[in-house]
Enzyme design. Structure first.
Site, mmCIF file in Angstrom:
data_model
loop_
_atom_site.group_PDB
_atom_site.id
_atom_site.type_symbol
_atom_site.label_atom_id
_atom_site.label_comp_id
_atom_site.label_asym_id
_atom_site.label_seq_id
_atom_site.Cartn_x
_atom_site.Cartn_y
_atom_site.Cartn_z
ATOM 1 N N LYS A 60 -0.284 5.313 8.294
ATOM 2 C CA LYS A 60 0.537 5.428 7.073
ATOM 3 C C LYS A 60 -0.398 5.588 5.863
ATOM 4 O O LYS A 60 -0.228 6.469 5.033
ATOM 5 C CB LYS A 60 1.405 4.171 6.942
ATOM 6 C CG LYS A 60 2.382 4.153 5.789
ATOM 7 C CD LYS A 60 2.018 3.256 4.620
ATOM 8 C CE LYS A 60 1.797 1.818 4.936
ATOM 9 N NZ LYS A 60 1.420 1.007 3.770
ATOM 10 N N THR A 80 0.886 -1.171 0.000
ATOM 11 C CA THR A 80 0.000 0.000 0.000
ATOM 12 C C THR A 80 0.923 1.219 0.000
ATOM 13 O O THR A 80 1.597 1.505 0.994
ATOM 14 C CB THR A 80 -0.910 0.026 1.234
ATOM 15 O OG1 THR A 80 -1.679 -1.175 1.259
ATOM 16 C CG2 THR A 80 -1.840 1.220 1.191
ATOM 17 N N LYS A 95 -7.353 1.821 -3.500
ATOM 18 C CA LYS A 95 -7.074 1.399 -2.109
ATOM 19 C C LYS A 95 -7.294 2.582 -1.152
ATOM 20 O O LYS A 95 -7.757 2.424 -0.028
ATOM 21 C CB LYS A 95 -5.634 0.875 -2.012
ATOM 22 C CG LYS A 95 -5.129 0.586 -0.627
ATOM 23 C CD LYS A 95 -5.634 -0.728 -0.033
ATOM 24 C CE LYS A 95 -5.149 -0.885 1.398
ATOM 25 N NZ LYS A 95 -5.529 -2.135 2.014
HETATM 26 N N1 LIG Z 1 -1.206 -6.533 7.473
HETATM 27 C C1 LIG Z 1 -2.364 -6.254 6.877
HETATM 28 O O1 LIG Z 1 -3.446 -6.602 7.372
HETATM 29 C C2 LIG Z 1 -2.373 -5.531 5.536
HETATM 30 C C3 LIG Z 1 -3.561 -5.488 4.795
HETATM 31 C C4 LIG Z 1 -3.578 -4.851 3.568
HETATM 32 C C5 LIG Z 1 -2.430 -4.212 3.111
HETATM 33 N N2 LIG Z 1 -1.290 -4.239 3.856
HETATM 34 C C6 LIG Z 1 -0.091 -3.549 3.318
HETATM 35 O O2 LIG Z 1 0.797 -4.541 2.812
HETATM 36 C C7 LIG Z 1 2.149 -4.096 3.014
HETATM 37 C C8 LIG Z 1 2.891 -5.151 3.832
HETATM 38 O O3 LIG Z 1 2.223 -5.314 5.069
HETATM 39 P P1 LIG Z 1 2.644 -6.458 6.120
HETATM 40 O O4 LIG Z 1 1.561 -6.492 7.129
HETATM 41 O O5 LIG Z 1 3.031 -7.691 5.392
HETATM 42 O O6 LIG Z 1 3.938 -5.777 6.758
HETATM 43 P P2 LIG Z 1 5.119 -6.426 7.618
HETATM 44 O O7 LIG Z 1 4.677 -7.706 8.247
HETATM 45 O O8 LIG Z 1 5.672 -5.354 8.474
HETATM 46 O O9 LIG Z 1 6.192 -6.808 6.490
HETATM 47 C C9 LIG Z 1 6.895 -5.827 5.774
HETATM 48 C C10 LIG Z 1 7.862 -6.536 4.857
HETATM 49 O O10 LIG Z 1 8.612 -5.564 4.130
HETATM 50 C C11 LIG Z 1 10.013 -5.785 4.319
HETATM 51 N N3 LIG Z 1 10.705 -4.509 4.271
HETATM 52 C C12 LIG Z 1 10.334 -3.357 4.894
HETATM 53 N N4 LIG Z 1 11.214 -2.376 4.575
HETATM 54 C C13 LIG Z 1 12.126 -2.910 3.762
HETATM 55 C C14 LIG Z 1 13.274 -2.407 3.106
HETATM 56 N N5 LIG Z 1 13.630 -1.120 3.228
HETATM 57 N N6 LIG Z 1 13.999 -3.251 2.343
HETATM 58 C C15 LIG Z 1 13.631 -4.547 2.214
HETATM 59 N N7 LIG Z 1 12.552 -5.083 2.792
HETATM 60 C C16 LIG Z 1 11.815 -4.271 3.561
HETATM 61 C C17 LIG Z 1 10.101 -6.458 5.690
HETATM 62 O O11 LIG Z 1 11.330 -7.134 5.815
HETATM 63 P P3 LIG Z 1 11.841 -7.630 7.268
HETATM 64 O O12 LIG Z 1 11.213 -8.980 7.488
HETATM 65 O O13 LIG Z 1 13.311 -7.693 7.154
HETATM 66 O O14 LIG Z 1 11.379 -6.602 8.277
HETATM 67 C C18 LIG Z 1 8.889 -7.395 5.593
HETATM 68 O O15 LIG Z 1 9.182 -8.512 4.796
HETATM 69 C C19 LIG Z 1 2.063 -2.726 3.701
HETATM 70 O O16 LIG Z 1 2.167 -1.719 2.725
HETATM 71 C C20 LIG Z 1 0.678 -2.747 4.335
HETATM 72 O O17 LIG Z 1 0.146 -1.438 4.492
HETATM 73 C C21 LIG Z 1 -1.229 -4.892 5.053
#
Ligand SMILES: NC(=O)c1ccc[n+]([C@@H]2O[C@H](COP(=O)([O-])OP(=O)(O)OC[C@H]3O[C@@H](n4cnc5c(N)ncnc54)[C@H](OP(=O)(O)O)[C@@H]3O)[C@@H](O)[C@H]2O)c1
Length: 289
Positions: A241, A98, A173
């Site tokens: 965010k 997102t 979104k």
């Molecule tokens: N969680 C939800 O319910 C949900 C629903 C809809 C949309 N989203 C969106 O989907 C996206 C991911 O969400 P998530 O819940 O999966 O987040 P998350 O669990 O915090 O995972 C983030 C991922 O991104 C990686 N990452 C972050 N910064 C990085 C960088 N600078 N270089 C390389 N890798 C990096 C992290 O690596 P590490 O493992 O090393 O930290 C991790 O694999 C976000 O944009 C969020 O807003 C989330």
């Protein structure tokens, strides 16, 4: 079967990449910044992992990214070891983060300059939707690229739609988040009022959820809200965010979002209460403080 790279094995990416391997039957190579997660993924799903995004993307037909925000996305795509360094001409970059519409348009130009294509494809449906492979995916890009990518995206989705040119998936979104913010605040106020009035919230919801006030949030969140449980689901930090991206876009396109701006501040109050990782339904906790 296609060659697929997946960058970012977080709460969402880990199961999404798993569905591409198991349900889609694709040849998947993953990259994650914290290497332990890619090792765990390869162990669980029997795929391959690479030491950098660029290595993972080499030879791939489709490259997925699902990281935190715009800067993370720029780093894994246009950075020194980013996927655009190695993607082959004709490959499609599909971003499930997102992020802003601006970064989507930026990546569309960068991908085209390398003879590749780009689709912004943010998702809705949360952790459960990712784990069960039933996400809603909102796409921006060109029809011909979308037609190639959709059967691959289908591995983790229940609903996929092309909304317009690059950036349109992110704009859709944003609408999703605008609608959620207002509905959750209304539900929080309704439950708060009902408790003060001495009514049985379960009984109230049982009746009014069948009428015009019913919503996904009411069906799925009223019970935990009524019990004061907020320790699950989509975290406030992520919602802030997202609303930050929404409000910046509204400043540029002139949309008036008074309710969204107010609810964004309410989420700021919840963060100040220590609720950074609480679920978005914790707006009720702020009213009951
Ligand atoms: N969680 C939800 O319910 C949900 C629903 C809809 C949309 N989203 C969106 O989907 C996206 C991911 O969400 P998530 O819940 O999966 O987040 P998350 O669990 O915090 O995972 C983030 C991922 O991104 C990686 N990452 C972050 N910064 C990085 C960088 N600078 N270089 C390389 N890798 C990096 C992290 O690596 P590490 O493992 O090393 O930290 C991790 O694999 C976000 O944009 C969020 O807003 C989330």
């Amino acid at each position: 079967m296609a060659k697929v790279a997946f960058i970012g094995l977080g709460v969402m990416g880990f199961p999404m990449a798993g569905h591409l391997k198991v349900k889609g039957g694709h040849d998947v190579t993953v990259y994650n910044r914290t290497a332990a997660k890619s090792a765990a993924w390869a162990e669980k799903f029997g795929g391959k992992s690479a030491p950098t995004p660029a290595e993972a993307a080499k030879d791939a037909d489709f490259v997925f990214t699902c990281v935190g925000n715009d800067d993370d996305l720029r780093s894994v795509t246009s950075g020194e070891d980013g996927v655009l360094q190695t993607m082959k001409p004709g490959a499609i970059l599909i971003d499930n983060t997102t992020a802003s519409a601006e970064v989507a348009r930026e990546l569309d130009v960068a991908a085209k300059a390398k003879g590749c294509a780009f689709i912004d494809a943010p998702v809705s449906g949360g952790q459960a939707g990712a784990e069960n492979g039933v996400l809603t995916v909102m796409c921006g890009g060109e029809q011909a690229d979308y037609d190639k990518a959709k059967p691959v995206i289908d591995a983790f989705a229940r609903m996929v739609g092309l909304m317009g040119p690059a950036g349109s998936g992110q704009l859709t979104k944003m609408i999703n988040q605008i609608c959620i913010a207002g509905v959750v605040q209304g539900l929080a106020e309704g439950i708060h009022f009902g408790k003060r009035a001495g009514l049985d919230i379960e009984k109230v919801v049982d009746v009014i959820s069948k009428g015009a006030a019913g919503s996904w949030q009411m069906e799925n969140r009223h019970k935990t809200m009524n019990e004061g449980k907020y320790d699950f689901g989509f975290a406030i930090d992520w919602m802030r965010k997202d609303l930050g991206i929404v409000l910046a876009e509204a400043r540029s396109n002139g949309a008036k979002l008074p309710l969204t701006a107010l609810v964004d501040q309410f989420y700021g109050d919840v963060q100040a209460m220590g609720g950074n990782r609480w679920d978005t339904s914790s707006l009720l906790a702020r009213l009951e403080k």
